[in-house]
Design an enzyme around this catalytic site. Structure first.
Site, PDB file in Angstrom:
ATOM      1  CB  CYS A 155       2.062   0.829  -7.551  1.00 49.12           C
ATOM      2  SG  CYS A 155       1.102   2.298  -7.179  1.00 49.12           S
ATOM      3  CG  HIS A 156      -3.913  -0.624  -8.240  1.00 48.60           C
ATOM      4  ND1 HIS A 156      -3.533   0.296  -9.189  1.00 48.60           N
ATOM      5  CD2 HIS A 156      -4.747  -1.488  -8.847  1.00 48.60           C
ATOM      6  CE1 HIS A 156      -4.133   0.003 -10.334  1.00 48.60           C
ATOM      7  NE2 HIS A 156      -4.872  -1.072 -10.158  1.00 48.60           N
ATOM      8  CE1 TYR A 192       5.679  -3.772  -2.823  1.00 51.44           C
ATOM      9  CE2 TYR A 192       4.462  -5.522  -1.736  1.00 51.44           C
ATOM     10  CZ  TYR A 192       4.583  -4.208  -2.077  1.00 51.44           C
ATOM     11  OH  TYR A 192       3.639  -3.305  -1.671  1.00 51.44           O
ATOM     12  CD  GLU A 218      -7.120  -3.173 -11.986  1.00 52.47           C
ATOM     13  OE1 GLU A 218      -6.370  -4.156 -11.904  1.00 52.47           O
ATOM     14  OE2 GLU A 218      -6.706  -2.014 -12.152  1.00 52.47           O
ATOM     15  CG  ASN A 249       3.697   4.565  -9.562  1.00 49.73           C
ATOM     16  OD1 ASN A 249       3.986   5.314 -10.490  1.00 49.73           O
ATOM     17  ND2 ASN A 249       2.590   3.842  -9.555  1.00 49.73           N
TER      18      ASN A 249
END
Length: 166
Positions: A132-133, A100, A159, A124
């Site tokens: 945002c993950h 953040y 990912e 979002n």
């Protein structure tokens, strides 16, 4: 009379995704079941999978591990601050995470704005598509996710950011 909102459901490993779009095809939201502040189908929306074919194909390729970057028209409206935060999310690459505080720095916000950045990320409307993950705590902890922490873990594992399999 306002233009209709188009909507469809797309199957995914996260559950059925609800996508909405404007008549020109620009995606305005992607919600997962049970999402905090997520959208739900409304009677005045036009349910039509047609405008979402490309999005459905790209999402299927992403979940299959074959696509690392979405190339879809996105149009989420928010305050100028939120839009700056969301644009910064778009720059976080597949397979990477950020904090953040790093997002705050990217948009030129003071360190004290971290809570506001978190609020913008939590708002979002385009989960998965606007990543945002990929935002985690400065200490590496998996902090909140509007779609639920278990979905965040699945996405980060997919990912390659976390060990294991999705």
């Amino acid at each position: 009379m306002t233009d209709p909102t188009y909507a469809t459901h797309v199957p995914s490993p996260l559950g059925p995704l609800l996508l909405t779009a404007e008549p020109d095809g620009a995606l305005t939201s992607l919600s997962v079941p049970g999402q905090k502040n997520g959208r739900e189908m409304r009677a005045d929306w036009r349910e039509d999978p047609g405008p979402f074919r490309e999005a459905a194909e790209q999402l299927a390729a992403y979940f299959a591990g074959e696509l690392k970057e979405f190339r879809l028209p996105l149009r989420a409206e928010g305050t100028a601050f939120r839009e700056r935060v969301w644009a910064a999310l778009d720059d976080v690459p597949y397979g990477a995470t950020t904090s953040y505080g790093e997002i705050a720095a990217r948009i030129g916000a003071p360190r004290a704005a971290v809570r506001a950045v978190g609020g913008a990320i939590g708002a979002n409307p385009l989960l998965v598509l606007r990543p945002c993950h990929r935002v985690i705590g400065a200490d590496g902890s998996l902090t909140g996710y509007a779609g639920g922490l278990e979905r965040k873990v699945r996405l980060l594992t997919l990912e390659g950011c976390l060990p294991g399999t999705p």
